[in-house]
Design a protein around this motif. Sequence first.
Motif, mmCIF file in Angstrom:
data_model
loop_
_atom_site.group_PDB
_atom_site.id
_atom_site.type_symbol
_atom_site.label_atom_id
_atom_site.label_comp_id
_atom_site.label_asym_id
_atom_site.label_seq_id
_atom_site.Cartn_x
_atom_site.Cartn_y
_atom_site.Cartn_z
ATOM 1 N N CYS A 118 125.512 -46.892 -3.762
ATOM 2 C CA CYS A 118 126.964 -46.752 -3.910
ATOM 3 C C CYS A 118 127.637 -48.071 -3.572
ATOM 4 O O CYS A 118 127.398 -48.648 -2.513
ATOM 5 C CB CYS A 118 127.463 -45.637 -2.985
ATOM 6 N N CYS A 156 132.104 -41.605 2.803
ATOM 7 C CA CYS A 156 132.445 -42.268 1.540
ATOM 8 C C CYS A 156 132.667 -41.218 0.457
ATOM 9 O O CYS A 156 131.813 -40.369 0.227
ATOM 10 C CB CYS A 156 131.314 -43.220 1.162
ATOM 11 N N ALA A 194 130.897 -48.513 -3.253
ATOM 12 C CA ALA A 194 132.067 -48.319 -2.381
ATOM 13 C C ALA A 194 131.698 -48.455 -0.905
ATOM 14 O O ALA A 194 132.487 -48.936 -0.102
ATOM 15 C CB ALA A 194 132.685 -46.948 -2.649
ATOM 16 N N CYS A 195 130.495 -48.035 -0.541
ATOM 17 C CA CYS A 195 130.128 -48.055 0.882
ATOM 18 C C CYS A 195 128.899 -48.905 1.131
ATOM 19 O O CYS A 195 128.404 -48.962 2.261
ATOM 20 C CB CYS A 195 129.872 -46.635 1.381
ATOM 21 N N CYS A 219 130.377 -41.331 -3.120
ATOM 22 C CA CYS A 219 128.991 -40.866 -3.033
ATOM 23 C C CYS A 219 128.876 -39.643 -2.113
ATOM 24 O O CYS A 219 127.786 -39.125 -1.898
ATOM 25 C CB CYS A 219 128.072 -41.973 -2.532
HETATM 26 ZN ZN LIG Z 1 129.392 -44.446 -0.954
#
Ligand SMILES: [Zn+2]
Length: 397
Positions: free
Chosen positions: A164, A186, A166-167, A189
Motif C-alpha cells: 500500500c 490506513c 498510502a501507508c 488498505c
Molecule cells: Zn495502507
Amino acid sequence: MSTKRDYYEVLGIPKNADEGEIKKAYRRLAMEYHPDRRPGDKAAEEKFKEAAEAYSVLSDTEKRQLYDRYGHQGPAQSGFQGFSGIDDIFSAFADIFGGFGGGFSGFAGGGRRVPRGDDMEIELEITLLDAAKGCRREIEIERHIACDDCSGSGAKAGTQPQRCRACGGRGQVAHQQGFFVISTTCRPCQGKGTVIVDKCNTCKGSGRVPKKGMVNLTIPAGIDDGQKLRLSNQGDPSPAPGGESGDLYVHIHVAADPRFVRDGDNLWVDGKLSFADAVLGCRLEVPTPEGPETINVAAGTQPMSRHVLRGRGMPNVRGRGQGDLIVRFIVQVPQPQELSTEARELIEKLAPHIAIAPSSASSASSPPHDNDPDKDEAEDDKEPGLFDRILRGRKKK
Ligand SMILES: [Zn+2]
Ligand SMILES: [Zn+2]
C-alpha cells in the motif's frame, strides 16, 4: 532516556540508510532475537524490544525526523511511548512478521501471531417444549473460506497484492494533530498494508468465498429465551494456515407458548374453573411440558389460589434440579348474555343461599348461617340480590 542506545546503532545501519535498509536490518535482528527462538532468554527479549522501538521510529518519516533533530526526546514528545510488551510489537508489525512466512516455522508455532478466523453469530428459534426437553438441530451456516482461485490472496491469478502506497505497507498512518501524532488504520488498505490491483474474479478481491456447511447443535434442556450457545472453532476459518477458527455463537429464541408463562425454571398455567367447579371441586386437565395431566381441584377452591405440581416445570439449564408447574385457578363468571333465562333464574334462587355474611371481615372463613342463622333466614324471605348484600354488609361495618 540517557541509557537508550542510538537507534541507528541498535539496527547497525548508517544515518542515511533508506527505508529498505532499515526494514532489512530490523527483520534480521527480529529473527535473531525472536522470543520463539530463545524462550526465556531475557537479554534476547530486551534486544528484540530495543530493535522494535528503533524500527518503529526510523521507519516512520515523521518520527525519524524528530529523532534526527532532537534525539530520543523527539519522538517521545510527539506521543511515542515505545512498546508495552512483545504482543504489542507483533500487532504493530504484523506485516513484517507475516512476511517471514513458512520459511521460519518458529513464528507460526507460537500461535498468537497467526490471525484467528472471525466469530459468527446466528439466531435460532425453538419452541418452549423443545427448550423443556432439550433438542438437537442440524442447521446450515455460511462460512467464509479461502478462495481457491487466488489461494486467499484476493489477487487475480498471476498477480500479487501490492504494498500500500498510502501507508508504505505499515497498515497505519500518522496524522499530526497539534502537538500529537495520532496513528490510525490506513483506509486504502484497511490496515492490511497491501492493496490488490487486479482483483480475483471469483472472490472480488476479498480472498474469501462463502461456503455452506452443516453444524450439529445440541441445545440443553432448560435453555431460556435470549441465552447464547458458543461453539468453539465453528466460526470462520483463519485466513492463514495453521490459524484457529473463530467461534460460532447461537442466540436462542424460545417462542412464547400461549399455555405457559415461564418464570425462571417455573411454569405457570391458568386452570379455568366454573363457579360450580370451584364450589364443588372437580377434575381438571392442565397442560404440562410432558403432555396434559388431570389434577383434583378441591371443593371450595378460591380464585387465584394455586396448585403446585412439584418438579414439573422446566429443568434447570445448569442441571440444578427442576422447576415447578404452578396452576393458578381462574374462576370464570359468565357474562349476562351467556346465561339462559333458566340459568339466570336458578342463580337468583341460589344467591341467598351462598350470600356473604354482613360481618364478612371477621368471619370470612365460616359459612354465614353458622354465625347468624336468624338473620340469614330473615333475609331469605326478601331474596335480595348478591350485590345488595355486599353493599349492606359494608355499610354495617
Ligand atoms: Zn495502507
Ligand atoms: Zn479469489
